[in-house]
Design a protein around this motif. Structure first.
Motif, short mmCIF file in Angstrom:
data_model
loop_
_atom_site.label_atom_id
_atom_site.label_comp_id
_atom_site.label_asym_id
_atom_site.label_seq_id
_atom_site.Cartn_x
_atom_site.Cartn_y
_atom_site.Cartn_z
N SER A 1 45.48 35.72 55.49
CA SER A 1 45.19 36.88 56.34
C SER A 1 45.11 38.15 55.50
N ILE A 2 45.99 38.26 54.50
CA ILE A 2 45.95 39.41 53.60
C ILE A 2 44.69 39.37 52.75
N ILE A 3 44.38 38.18 52.20
CA ILE A 3 43.17 38.02 51.38
C ILE A 3 41.92 38.32 52.20
N LEU B 1 47.42 34.00 44.32
CA LEU B 1 46.30 34.16 43.39
C LEU B 1 45.26 33.07 43.59
N LEU B 2 45.72 31.86 43.89
CA LEU B 2 44.78 30.77 44.16
C LEU B 2 43.93 31.08 45.39
N LEU B 3 44.56 31.53 46.45
CA LEU B 3 43.83 31.86 47.67
C LEU B 3 42.89 33.04 47.46
N GLY C 1 41.90 44.12 41.63
CA GLY C 1 42.94 45.09 41.25
C GLY C 1 43.98 45.22 42.35
N VAL C 2 43.51 45.23 43.60
CA VAL C 2 44.41 45.30 44.75
C VAL C 2 45.24 44.01 44.85
N VAL C 3 44.61 42.86 44.60
CA VAL C 3 45.31 41.57 44.64
C VAL C 3 46.48 41.56 43.67
N LEU C 4 46.24 42.00 42.44
CA LEU C 4 47.29 42.03 41.42
C LEU C 4 48.39 43.01 41.79
N TYR D 1 46.83 21.80 49.02
CA TYR D 1 46.30 22.12 50.35
C TYR D 1 45.54 23.44 50.32
N ALA D 2 46.12 24.44 49.66
CA ALA D 2 45.48 25.75 49.58
C ALA D 2 44.16 25.67 48.82
N ALA D 3 44.14 24.91 47.72
CA ALA D 3 42.91 24.76 46.93
C ALA D 3 41.82 24.08 47.74
#
Length: 288
Positions: free
Chosen positions: A57-59, A128-130, A108-111, A182-184
């Motif tokens: 949801s954040i991604i 990070l994977l998602l 940049g926001v993700v990190l 599962y996420a991948a």
């Protein structure tokens, strides 16, 4: 590839055929989580499913901001010029590069979030994977194939990737420790096919010198669409994010299960709109 001064029209299929193909694509997108969710939730439990959904949801919000309304805007713009090889190539290249630059800012926001938010720091590798969703969306140019109404290609490659992902789920996800797998698989099922889109793009566009490109002219009109998309996204995704912060991953997992079916109808209703948008845009540009 050099720049040609001639037009190469793209023959579009009938609206009925496109609608059936897009509807099939939409239905499989809805069926995939409905088929996989009972198995995944039994293996990973509500806490594992909830953690993935919370991070996703954040991604999704970061993806929305980096896309900046481009997917919908690009469909309209490419459809208008799709019968002119040079204009089609120029517009596609400009929008693709603009999206790539915005995606770099998104990472940049993700990190920043990964190493400052406590609820994300507990599982940074998963987050990070998602976030690979950002990259696949940037190179995917799904909007280009929608604009040229190549729904047959979109449907076939998506079906193949989802079937492979479904098999991979049952093969690799066996216990609670397989959350990363599962996420991948989830990322690949949703946007993994975008890799094929990128390489296939060479079939339709020419090389355009950098000096002839104007990326920033697309920024303002795309921003208008982004504001509308943001309002929709607040309704669709903000509930899971708020629940994750206010409660925990287990609560998000239960909530995801409850809302899975209710959100399915939206995709079916909107599938016709995605078919009509490129056709109407092209007709208007040709004064029809």
């Amino acid at each position: 590839m050099g720049i040609a001064n001639k037009s190469k029209p793209i023959n579009a299929a009938s609206i009925k055929r496109n609608f059936v193909l897009n509807l099939l694509n939409t239905v499989t997108a809805l069926l995939f989580p409905l088929i996989t969710f009972p198995y995944a939730s039994r293996i990973l439990f509500a806490e594992g499913i909830g953690r993935v959904q919370f991070f996703l949801s954040i991604i999704d919000y970061i993806t929305l901001c980096t896309a900046l309304g481009i997917p919908l805007y690009a469909v309209r713009e490419i459809a208008r010029v799709r019968d002119d090889t040079v204009l089609r190539s120029k517009t596609t290249t400009e929008i693709l590069l603009l999206h790539a630059l915005l995606t770099l800012a998104g990472y940049g926001v993700v990190l920043l979030l990964a190493f400052t938010i406590a609820k994300i720091e507990v599982d940074v590798p998963l987050f990070l994977l998602l976030s690979a969703t950002l990259f696949f969306n940037a190179i995917g140019v799904a909007w280009f194939y929608q604009a040229i109404e190549d729904f047959k290609y979109i449907t076939i490659r998506t079906l193949i990737v989802r079937v492979v992902s479904l098999v991979a789920l049952f093969v690799f996800v066996k216990n609670r420790n397989d959350l990363f797998y599962y996420a991948a698989i989830l990322v690949i099922a949703n946007v993994g096919s975008n890799v094929f889109n990128f390489f296939r793009l060479r079939k339709y566009i020419l090389f355009i010198p950098w000096k002839e490109l104007n990326l920033w002219k697309h920024l303002k009109p795309a921003l208008r669409i982004f504001i509308l998309n943001l309002m929709i996204s607040i309704y669709v995704n903000l509930d899971s994010i708020m629940l994750g912060f206010l409660k925990d991953e287990q609560a998000v997992g239960f909530y995801t299960a409850a809302t899975r079916v209710t959100k399915a109808v939206i995709g079916i209703v909107s599938s016709l709109g995605m078919v009509l948008l490129p056709r109407f845009s092209n007709m208007i540009s040709n004064r029809q």
